[in-house]
Design a protein around this motif. Structure first.
Motif, PDB file in Angstrom:
ATOM      1  N   TYR A 137      -8.353  -3.123  -2.305  1.00  0.00           N
ATOM      2  CA  TYR A 137      -7.302  -2.863  -3.117  1.00  0.00           C
ATOM      3  C   TYR A 137      -6.373  -4.121  -3.031  1.00  0.00           C
ATOM      4  N   ASP A 178       0.210  -3.173   6.581  1.00  0.00           N
ATOM      5  CA  ASP A 178       0.503  -3.097   5.109  1.00  0.00           C
ATOM      6  C   ASP A 178       1.000  -4.688   4.864  1.00  0.00           C
ATOM      7  N   ALA A 220       0.601   5.526   2.379  1.00  0.00           N
ATOM      8  CA  ALA A 220      -0.658   5.552   1.481  1.00  0.00           C
ATOM      9  C   ALA A 220      -1.806   6.675   2.096  1.00  0.00           C
ATOM     10  N   LEU A 272       0.946  -1.122  -0.065  1.00  0.00           N
ATOM     11  CA  LEU A 272       0.067  -0.370  -0.076  1.00  0.00           C
ATOM     12  C   LEU A 272       0.762   1.361  -0.183  1.00  0.00           C
ATOM     13  N   THR A 319     -11.536   0.403  -0.033  1.00  0.00           N
ATOM     14  CA  THR A 319     -10.680   0.149   1.214  1.00  0.00           C
ATOM     15  C   THR A 319      -9.326  -0.455   0.925  1.00  0.00           C
ATOM     16  N   ASP A 320      -8.657  -0.308   1.831  1.00  0.00           N
ATOM     17  CA  ASP A 320      -7.471  -1.357   1.731  1.00  0.00           C
ATOM     18  C   ASP A 320      -7.311  -2.435   1.400  1.00  0.00           C
TER      19      ASP A 320
END
Length: 821
Positions: free
Chosen positions: A612, A561, A589, A163, A608-609
């Motif tokens: 992704y 991450d 990020a 990220l 959202t993370d």
């Protein structure tokens, strides 16, 4: 808010003692006093919680780390443990000292704006709102007047998180520059050796995995000090040695790994390609080549016409056909021709039962020769005597290696990036690749290259950067891709290949280009010429000093991450957020998203993370194995061996012919800057030429008689960990290791202050006498900041020019003279 002005200023000579000298005063603007967050507490000891972490520097080890947190602070790290075996449970002194990086006195605390001369180190504190507005207002103006390519993003490798880090091509930063259509600047590090593999074997993984080391009878570590730079892999070699395998190190100096080997073979700097040619000559002279391997798995039988083109079936009157490739693109099928010894006829290589390796008659009026004929011709001049003279390697050792590679069982070769750091690095690497093919030391258990774990790679990066926005708009794509030297030239001239190409702003993150790129003076010259520079960093490193706006990024342990790409172990690692970000620092990020929103591109980042990351994980292997971020978080890691333990099993390569190639009829350079190009050098793999400056016979060596290897340090990854004071107890300051005879001739004693210099720059450091060094060859650790040197910087002595076809930074190809001070 009211602006609070604070400044720092220091000279290169004065700033050596580091954070301890700064103390509680916090002498660097926006930097913390080390230990200020570690106040003593009374009463019972708070509970210690352990979080999963990953060491995310780019040292090619990528260790799994336990992060111990007590009362909201990181107190120590230990090696994480995988439940499927102990072979990758490792941690090194850098991993153990990560808490000191979290609480470093060099941490940037808040956004800052430059108020002095660029590089002077004077800044004032500003708010995040001010910083983002100033950046995006300027960028909008540049885009309107000059177009988006006038903004250049530099993708470094100092944070391999998916990220936040720019290194994986699918990071959120990579998406941002694709959405904006800006220029992308490549670091051009470590290109030559991997490119040689791609040219000969096709794109993909080419090394055997650790699981296959049990099958090796002999292990050759060629051009690297694995025990220092790749600790995660070293135990596999040592365990093989303890089982009875031979461990051989080929290197330019007697260093740590050589001291652990059964045999050390010295070679002059940058002459390893000539050594490979000498070995090949001896192999062919003795008739030890792997004939059946060459026939079946390589293009050695392929026929080359006098015009330099392959003989194909269309030359024999058979019309080409068409087919559809894996990407759905229509391609032409015009098979390569070989001469079949059994039938004494020319036919497609796929149909021959015994393709000839030489002595092929003219075919349909075409005079032809095989690639194997070209191999013999190229190796012919490299007699034992000549190879020994050029390389400094004894005739006995060249004979030993020829016998080892062909007569003594399975050989695994670990080609290190020491080969990569010279101007002739690609040619050297191709010669060693050719040696492995000619001797049949590839494709089978115990035979091949060992380059680390073939794992998940960088993920489905194309999907992450090309996802449409929430309203369905597609990213415009990268506006321009620039190699580093090209970028430096464009900044100075405003032109690329004769056409206008203004660059007004430069944005760098997770990197220290001033210290880590070659020819530092050219880097600084380029930075001073750019109108507006944004640096996103964790510490006040050399590059941070040149920022107009400084953005403080948090430490890896202060955000969550996923670490995807790595070579040292076969795991996807989840890095849990262990503590809150210190001061006003933010996750990388989050900073990208702030910029995107302010630029008007927020619609492209409405995910959202987890959403992704799941797109990134959707590779064919990921889909087939049900890989999701939730699945990884179940244990905080997931083993992902996308290939078997043996690379190129059954002899199948990733080239169009499915065979390893020695020849390219129409090679293209890796970059174009208007350079003159001798294309004949690039066609055949057994071409080799001396390095630009490291070559002992180069006339430049009369004026600058010493070559310098700028080697990795065991206590730092590039310049990361420069801010950890207790690591300096092991490697306190920059030194130059010099051979005792050379030192005696110059009147140099241990601890003397000496100056290395050439026409590009100079560096002043301390001499240390080391009998492991060759005559006229020096070793200097390369990971110190400029201000840690007595004067100058080692990076000023290197050159920024590239090989004619390979955009590769040549860190070691450097000649200097020595002055005793």
């Amino acid at each position: 808010m009211e602006k609070q002005e604070s400044m720092h200023s220091f000279s290169r000579r004065s700033f050596i003692k580091g954070a301890a000298a700064l103390g509680a005063a916090g002498a660097l603007a926006g930097c913390s006093a080390q230990g200020s967050n570690l106040a003593e507490t009374g009463g019972p000891v708070p509970e210690t919680k352990i979080f999963a972490g990953a060491c995310r520097s780019q040292c090619a080890n990528g260790c799994y780390v336990n992060v111990h947190v007590r009362d909201g602070q990181v107190v120590r790290t230990t090696a994480g443990k995988f439940d499927d075996g102990p072979e990758f449970n490792r941690i090194c002194p850098k991993g153990l000292s990560l808490p000191a990086r979290v609480y470093s006195s060099e941490r940037l605390q808040y956004p800052m704006r430059r108020i002095g001369e660029r590089g002077e180190g004077k800044f004032e504190r500003i708010s995040w709102d001010e910083a983002i507005k100033e950046i995006t207002d300027k960028w909008k103006g540049y885009i309107e007047e000059y177009g988006p390519t006038s903004i250049a993003f530099f993708l470094g490798s100092g944070n391999t998180g998916t990220l936040g880090g720019p290194a994986p091509e699918g990071s959120i930063m990579a998406r941002l520059l694709n959405v904006m259509g800006t220029s992308r600047v490549l670091p051009d590090r470590d290109i030559a050796t991997p490119m040689s593999h791609t040219y000969m074997f096709g794109p993909g993984a080419h090394g055997h995995r650790a699981a296959d080391t049990v099958n090796g009878d002999h292990f050759i570590i060629w051009a690297g000090d694995t025990a220092v730079s790749e600790k995660q892999r070293t135990h596999f070699f040592l365990e093989a040695r303890d089982r009875g395998a031979d461990l051989i190190v080929i290197d330019i100096a007697y260093r740590t790994m050589a001291g652990k080997a059964d045999k050390f073979i010295p070679v002059h700097p940058a002459t390893d390609g000539a050594l490979a040619l000498g070995i090949i000559h001896e192999v062919l002279e003795q008739g030890w080549e792997a004939t059946e391997f060459l026939r079946e798995f390589t293009e050695a039988p392929f026929l080359i016409k006098d015009d330099g083109k392959f003989l194909r079936m269309s030359d024999l009157g058979v019309a080409p056909t068409t087919t559809t490739d894996a990407q759905g693109k229509e391609t032409t099928v015009d098979p390569w021709v070989v001469w079949d010894e059994d039938t004494q006829t020319a036919m497609p290589y796929t149909e021959a039962t015994k393709p000839a390796l030489g002595d092929v008659p003219d075919i349909n009026g075409f005079h032809v020769r095989t690639e194997m004929d070209m191999i013999r011709e190229a190796a012919e001049p490299w007699t034992l005597e000549r190879a020994s003279e050029v390389t400094g390697t004894s005739i006995e050792d060249i004979k030993y290696l020829a016998h080892l590679y062909t007569q003594e069982g399975n050989v695994m070769t670990d080609m290190k990036y020491g080969l990569n750091h010279y101007n002739n690095g690609m040619y050297t690497s191709k010669c060693i690749n050719s040696l492995l093919l000619i001797t049949g030391q590839m494709c089978f258990p115990g035979r091949g290259m060992y380059t680390g774990e073939g794992n998940f790679g960088e993920g489905n990066t194309q999907a992450t950067i090309s996802m449409p926005s929430a309203s369905g708009e597609k990213p415009r794509g990268v506006g321009a891709t620039l190699n580093w030297t090209d970028f430096c030239n464009i900044v100075q001239t405003g032109k690329k290949m004769g056409k206008d190409f203004p660059i007004k702003s430069f944005y760098a993150v997770c990197t220290n280009i001033v210290s880590n790129q070659t020819e530092q003076n050219e880097t600084i010259k380029a930075l001073k010429a750019i109108e507006f520079i944004v640096i996103q960093e964790m510490t006040m490193n050399d590059t941070s000093l040149y920022a107009d706006i400084l953005l403080p990024a948090c430490h890896w342990f202060e955000t969550s991450d996923l670490r995807v790409r790595y070579y040292g172990n076969p795991y996807l690692l989840w890095n849990e957020k262990a503590v809150e970000p210190l001061y006003e620092s933010k996750p990388d990020a989050d900073i990208y998203r702030l910029i995107a929103d302010a630029m008007g591109y927020g619609d492209f980042f409405q995910f959202t993370d987890d959403e992704y990351l799941n797109v990134l994980l959707s590779t064919p292997w990921g889909k087939a194995h049900g890989v999701t971020i939730d699945k990884i978080r179940e244990k905080n890691y997931l083993r992902c061996e996308v290939s078997g333990p043996v690379a190129h099993p059954n002899g199948e390569f990733y080239t169009p012919s499915k065979r390893a190639s020695f020849y390219r009829e129409d090679p293209k350079p890796d970059y174009m800057m208007g350079q003159e190009l001798d294309i004949e050098k690039e066609k055949f793999t057994l071409f080799w030429e001396p390095a630009r400056e490291a070559d002992l016979d180069n006339p430049i060596r009369e004026k600058y008689p010493f070559s310098v290897c700028c080697e990795h340090m065991r206590t730092r990854t590039h310049t990361q960990w420069y801010d950890v004071d207790y690591m300096k107890e092991f490697e306190k300051q920059p030194v130059c290791r010099i051979n005792p005879e050379d030192a005696a001739e110059l009147g140099i004693k241990e601890g003397d202050t000496i100056r290395l210099y050439n026409d590009r720059g100079s560096v002043t450091l301390l001499a240390t006498i080391n009998p492991g060094e060759q005559r006229k060859a020096l070793h200097c650790p390369r990971s110190f900041l400029t201000r840690e040197h007595i004067d100058g910087d080692l990076a000023t002595t290197t050159f920024n020019d590239y090989n004619q076809a390979c955009r590769n930074q040549s860190y070691f190809d450097c000649a200097v003279a020595i002055e005793k001070l």
